[in-house]
Design a protein around this motif. Structure first.
Motif, mmCIF file in Angstrom:
data_model
loop_
_atom_site.group_PDB
_atom_site.id
_atom_site.type_symbol
_atom_site.label_atom_id
_atom_site.label_comp_id
_atom_site.label_asym_id
_atom_site.label_seq_id
_atom_site.Cartn_x
_atom_site.Cartn_y
_atom_site.Cartn_z
ATOM 1 N N UNK A 122 -66.494 -1.963 95.710
ATOM 2 C CA UNK A 122 -66.092 -2.463 94.390
ATOM 3 C C UNK A 122 -66.718 -3.828 94.120
ATOM 4 N N UNK A 123 -66.706 -4.707 95.119
ATOM 5 C CA UNK A 123 -67.264 -6.048 94.941
ATOM 6 C C UNK A 123 -68.761 -6.001 94.642
ATOM 7 N N UNK A 124 -69.462 -5.031 95.222
ATOM 8 C CA UNK A 124 -70.904 -4.942 95.037
ATOM 9 C C UNK A 124 -71.298 -4.040 93.860
ATOM 10 N N UNK A 125 -70.308 -3.586 93.112
ATOM 11 C CA UNK A 125 -70.600 -2.841 91.896
ATOM 12 C C UNK A 125 -71.020 -1.399 92.084
ATOM 13 N N UNK A 126 -70.628 -0.797 93.201
ATOM 14 C CA UNK A 126 -70.912 0.622 93.403
ATOM 15 C C UNK A 126 -70.223 1.414 92.286
ATOM 16 N N UNK A 127 -70.956 2.333 91.671
ATOM 17 C CA UNK A 127 -70.431 3.010 90.489
ATOM 18 C C UNK A 127 -69.588 4.233 90.746
ATOM 19 N N UNK A 128 -69.648 4.796 91.957
ATOM 20 C CA UNK A 128 -68.939 6.051 92.221
ATOM 21 C C UNK A 128 -68.717 6.175 93.725
ATOM 22 N N UNK A 129 -67.474 6.375 94.133
ATOM 23 C CA UNK A 129 -67.128 6.548 95.545
ATOM 24 C C UNK A 129 -66.647 7.973 95.763
ATOM 25 N N UNK A 130 -67.314 8.686 96.666
ATOM 26 C CA UNK A 130 -66.922 10.045 97.045
ATOM 27 C C UNK A 130 -66.330 9.976 98.442
ATOM 28 N N UNK A 131 -65.079 10.417 98.573
ATOM 29 C CA UNK A 131 -64.361 10.282 99.848
ATOM 30 C C UNK A 131 -64.030 11.649 100.430
ATOM 31 N N UNK A 132 -64.285 11.813 101.729
ATOM 32 C CA UNK A 132 -63.958 13.064 102.405
ATOM 33 C C UNK A 132 -62.539 13.006 102.951
ATOM 34 N N UNK A 133 -61.630 13.621 102.228
ATOM 35 C CA UNK A 133 -60.232 13.659 102.618
ATOM 36 C C UNK A 133 -59.945 14.973 103.344
ATOM 37 N N UNK A 134 -58.694 15.390 103.374
ATOM 38 C CA UNK A 134 -58.287 16.553 104.148
ATOM 39 C C UNK A 134 -57.407 17.440 103.279
ATOM 40 N N UNK A 135 -57.583 18.749 103.412
ATOM 41 C CA UNK A 135 -56.801 19.690 102.614
ATOM 42 C C UNK A 135 -55.670 20.281 103.449
ATOM 43 N N UNK A 136 -54.446 19.862 103.133
ATOM 44 C CA UNK A 136 -53.253 20.416 103.765
ATOM 45 C C UNK A 136 -52.178 20.529 102.687
ATOM 46 N N UNK A 137 -51.134 21.279 102.983
ATOM 47 C CA UNK A 137 -50.083 21.454 101.985
ATOM 48 C C UNK A 137 -49.417 20.141 101.620
ATOM 49 N N UNK A 138 -49.229 19.274 102.616
ATOM 50 C CA UNK A 138 -48.605 17.982 102.344
ATOM 51 C C UNK A 138 -49.004 16.995 103.443
ATOM 52 N N UNK A 139 -49.987 16.150 103.123
ATOM 53 C CA UNK A 139 -50.465 15.188 104.113
ATOM 54 C C UNK A 139 -49.352 14.242 104.567
#
Length: 321
Positions: A122-139
């Motif tokens: 955010x500080x360096x002005x990155x325009x888009x962050x794609x994050x690899x999360x996890x798919x579960x019924x309820x983390x």
């Protein structure tokens, strides 16, 4: 006449210069964290396969000594650590899109590390962050506890900071099946305390391709995708698939959790890793991965590779044994 010619040449030069500037501005520098890991390397391969120039991809690595293969492809290499904010700020300079692959370090440090990376971006002005999360019924309520809960914390933080994001909620890697199942399946079958629970296993290469799509096409900002197969299978069904592939009856056994951990330690896993793998098995048994959702076809324009075809690529050689 001479003045007019000069003016025309000047206008032509200005047009060419302006056009060049516009072209440069349309390029997006993509930075991939965890670039020497399995998912990072596979994503870089997918980006290159989609025609992204190597010079437009930056690989973030902790150990530059491990980046020789990436350098040989012409990628830019930046050294950084999720614990070192200054290294992250330096690495993220000039980056348009950031693929933040979740940390593999100590469980209790992961959210802090992700927050560091997000704040630096955010500080360096990155325009888009794609994050690899996890798919579960309820983390938040998973039996795995903090081992998956940090994904929820990271997702919530991304939604709060204002930078456009995409959450890629990945299921379990199909590549994990041989690790979970054991080595000598022909003679010993599959022994795993996964009950009748089903999981929509997906190969890493398929996950990487969806990441490459999101990183190179528009319209994914502030969206959340489930990256999983369209069908979930139990290990009993996987045993049947392997029986068809190998031509030999593969049995499925369900040992007690402690016995499973002991077997993993016996074949070389550390106590910590064995207990970690076992908790995945228990989560499978409880059906925590069977969310019945998939956005892979939507992103790739095709169905995911079938689990049986993937298993053939790994186990078909056993037919000759």
């Amino acid at each position: 006449m001479l003045l007019t010619s000069k003016r025309n040449y000047s206008n032509q030069y200005l047009f060419l210069y302006t056009t060049k500037v516009i072209i440069l501005k349309t390029k997006n520098m993509i930075l991939v964290t965890g670039a020497t890991g399995n998912l990072g390397k596979a994503t870089i391969h997918s980006l290159l396969s989609r025609g992204i120039a190597p010079s437009d991809i930056t690989a973030l690595v902790r150990d530059e000594a491990r980046s020789a293969e990436l350098k040989s492809k012409g990628l830019q290499i930046k050294v950084g650590d999720y614990q070192d904010m200054e290294s992250l700020k330096s690495a993220f300079q000039g980056v348009d899109k950031l693929l933040l692959i979740s940390s593999s370090s100590d469980i209790h440090q992961r959210f802090e590390q992700h927050r560091n990376a997000i704040n630096a971006a955010r500080e360096k002005g990155v325009g888009h962050i794609v994050y690899t999360s996890f798919d579960m019924k309820n983390l938040q309520q998973s039996i795995m506890g903090e081992e998956v809960r940090y994904h929820a914390y990271t997702a919530d933080y991304l939604k709060q900071i204002g930078t456009p994001y995409t959450l890629m909620n990945n299921t379990m890697y199909a590549d994990m099946i041989p690790i979970l199942s054991g080595k000598d399946i022909l003679n010993k079958g599959i022994a795993i305390p996964a009950g009748d629970g089903k999981t929509p296993f997906l190969p890493i290469t398929e996950m990487a391709e969806t990441l490459a799509v999101v990183l190179t096409t528009p319209g994914h900002e502030n969206k959340e995708y489930v990256i999983a197969a369209e069908t979930a299978f139990s290990f009993a069904e996987i045993a049947d698939m392997l029986s068809d592939i190998t031509g030999k009856k593969i049995t499925y056994h369900q040992p007690e959790v402690n016995a499973y951990i002991a077997r993993l330690i016996q074949i070389g896993a550390s106590e910590e890793d064995a207990a970690y793998i076992a908790r995945f098995c228990v989560a499978i048994a409880k059906g925590e991965f069977d969310t019945n959702k998939s956005d892979v076809r939507r992103l790739l324009g095709r169905s995911p590779v079938s689990l049986k075809d993937f298993l053939k690529s790994i186990y078909s050689s056993l037919v000759e044994l």
